[in-house]
Design an enzyme around this catalytic site. Structure first.
Site, mmCIF file in Angstrom:
data_model
loop_
_atom_site.group_PDB
_atom_site.id
_atom_site.type_symbol
_atom_site.label_atom_id
_atom_site.label_comp_id
_atom_site.label_asym_id
_atom_site.label_seq_id
_atom_site.Cartn_x
_atom_site.Cartn_y
_atom_site.Cartn_z
ATOM 1 N N GLU A 1 0.816 -1.222 0.000
ATOM 2 C CA GLU A 1 0.000 0.000 0.000
ATOM 3 C C GLU A 1 0.852 1.276 0.000
ATOM 4 O O GLU A 1 0.315 2.371 -0.207
ATOM 5 C CB GLU A 1 -0.929 0.009 1.219
ATOM 6 C CG GLU A 1 -2.004 -1.058 1.161
ATOM 7 C CD GLU A 1 -2.803 -1.157 2.440
ATOM 8 O OE1 GLU A 1 -4.038 -1.180 2.375
ATOM 9 O OE2 GLU A 1 -2.187 -1.226 3.531
ATOM 10 N N ASP B 1 -12.364 -5.847 -1.949
ATOM 11 C CA ASP B 1 -13.271 -7.004 -1.792
ATOM 12 C C ASP B 1 -14.568 -6.477 -1.196
ATOM 13 O O ASP B 1 -14.637 -5.326 -0.776
ATOM 14 C CB ASP B 1 -12.644 -8.058 -0.859
ATOM 15 C CG ASP B 1 -12.309 -7.469 0.498
ATOM 16 O OD1 ASP B 1 -11.162 -7.023 0.673
ATOM 17 O OD2 ASP B 1 -13.181 -7.393 1.364
HETATM 18 N N1 SAH Z 1 -2.093 -11.932 5.919
HETATM 19 C C1 SAH Z 1 -2.727 -10.915 5.096
HETATM 20 C C2 SAH Z 1 -3.600 -10.050 5.957
HETATM 21 C C3 SAH Z 1 -4.342 -8.982 5.204
HETATM 22 S S1 SAH Z 1 -5.498 -8.231 6.268
HETATM 23 C C4 SAH Z 1 -1.640 -10.099 4.389
HETATM 24 O O1 SAH Z 1 -0.612 -9.839 5.008
HETATM 25 O O2 SAH Z 1 -1.841 -9.700 3.223
HETATM 26 C C5 SAH Z 1 -6.299 -7.150 5.166
HETATM 27 C C6 SAH Z 1 -5.726 -5.749 5.072
HETATM 28 O O3 SAH Z 1 -6.464 -5.024 4.100
HETATM 29 C C7 SAH Z 1 -5.837 -4.942 6.356
HETATM 30 O O4 SAH Z 1 -4.736 -4.065 6.490
HETATM 31 C C8 SAH Z 1 -7.158 -4.183 6.205
HETATM 32 O O5 SAH Z 1 -7.055 -2.836 6.611
HETATM 33 C C9 SAH Z 1 -7.502 -4.241 4.716
HETATM 34 N N2 SAH Z 1 -8.754 -4.955 4.355
HETATM 35 C C10 SAH Z 1 -9.142 -5.182 3.077
HETATM 36 N N3 SAH Z 1 -10.296 -5.863 3.042
HETATM 37 C C11 SAH Z 1 -10.676 -6.087 4.324
HETATM 38 C C12 SAH Z 1 -11.766 -6.782 4.917
HETATM 39 N N4 SAH Z 1 -12.708 -7.362 4.174
HETATM 40 N N5 SAH Z 1 -11.837 -6.841 6.270
HETATM 41 C C13 SAH Z 1 -10.883 -6.249 7.021
HETATM 42 N N6 SAH Z 1 -9.808 -5.608 6.508
HETATM 43 C C14 SAH Z 1 -9.691 -5.516 5.169
#
Ligand code: SAH
Length: 230
Positions: A11, A197
């Site tokens: 990001e 998503d």
């Molecule tokens: N192990 C994964 C975790 C990603 S968590 C990785 O390292 O890629 C998802 C990240 O995107 C978080 O920082 C959150 O802020 C954002 N995000 C995107 N879609 C989300 C959702 N449906 N629920 C919660 N956070 C979401």
């Protein structure tokens, strides 16, 4: 100085890649890159995922760099009709959906100390975010409550709960804690995220598929926004 915070490397890498006159320093494991983006002084950092990481990053950034405003950029799960993958959502306020002392009679999301549920984002800054979004061709920009919590929301049940309890239009894992830190320190802030998503039963497939596309949308918006903040 404008503060830019993203949770994940993906990001922030486009931001860092476009910055000039860069200087880096690492504090408490978080690397802060100071320089110029679109000619405007800024400091950018990858906070790490979740509320604790995000709060550490925001507080350190404020004490060390004294930003006049902070923008939390990145991706989020979109909720509700009409919010599509790769659209932008700007927060008019943020909430922490997993803050829950309701068994003691408090309303869900109530944050003791600041004694509120919703933490307001800066309206003047949001006006500029909308103007910047308008300058990016084909970019839809929604505004509403963004719900933050230490969980990935990837089911219809969780998503419906957040919409019902908080009226949220998007969910993510950092904005609400950056908001709390900014609110306490009286630093104007906002959360601007592109949808990766729909926080529903398909989210576990959509998120990895659309992450990079959403990141690019956030970045396009930011490059339009920075000159408006000069
Ligand atoms: N192990 C994964 C975790 C990603 S968590 C990785 O390292 O890629 C998802 C990240 O995107 C978080 O920082 C959150 O802020 C954002 N995000 C995107 N879609 C989300 C959702 N449906 N629920 C919660 N956070 C979401």
């Amino acid at each position: 100085m404008i503060g830019l915070i993203g949770a994940m490397t993906v990001e922030v890498e486009l931001i860092k890649g476009s910055m000039t006159e860069k200087r880096e320093e690492t504090i408490s494991g978080i690397t802060f890159v100071q320089g110029k983006l679109e000619g405007v002084d800024c400091v950018a950092a990858v906070s790490g995922i979740g509320k604790v990481n995000a709060a550490m990053c925001a507080q350190t950034m404020i004490l060390r760099y004294h930003p006049r405003l902070i923008i939390n950029t990145g991706v989020a799960g979109g909720m509700g009709k009409g919010i599509k993958i790769s659209d932008i959502v700007v927060a008019d306020s943020v909430v922490q959906h997993d803050m829950d002392t309701s068994d003691l009679g408090d309303p869900k999301g109530f944050i003791s100390g600041i004694d509120r549920i919703q933490i307001p984002c800066d309206e003047e800054l949001n006006d500029k975010v909308r103007a910047a979004a308008g300058a990016v061709e084909g970019l839809a920009c929604h505004q509403g409550i963004i719900a933050t919590g230490d969980q990935f929301v990837g089911s219809k049940d969780k998503l419906n709960r957040l919409m019902e309890e908080f009226g949220a239009v998007a969910c993510e894992m950092e904005g609400g804690s950056i908001g709390q830190v900014c609110y306490i320190n009286k630093v104007p802030f906002t959360v601007v995220r592109a949808i990766s998503d729909n926080a529903n039963d398909d989210a576990h497939m959509d998120y990895p598929k659309f992450l990079k596309i959403a990141v690019k949308k956030s970045f396009e918006l930011l490059t339009e926004l920075m000159p408006l903040l000069a």
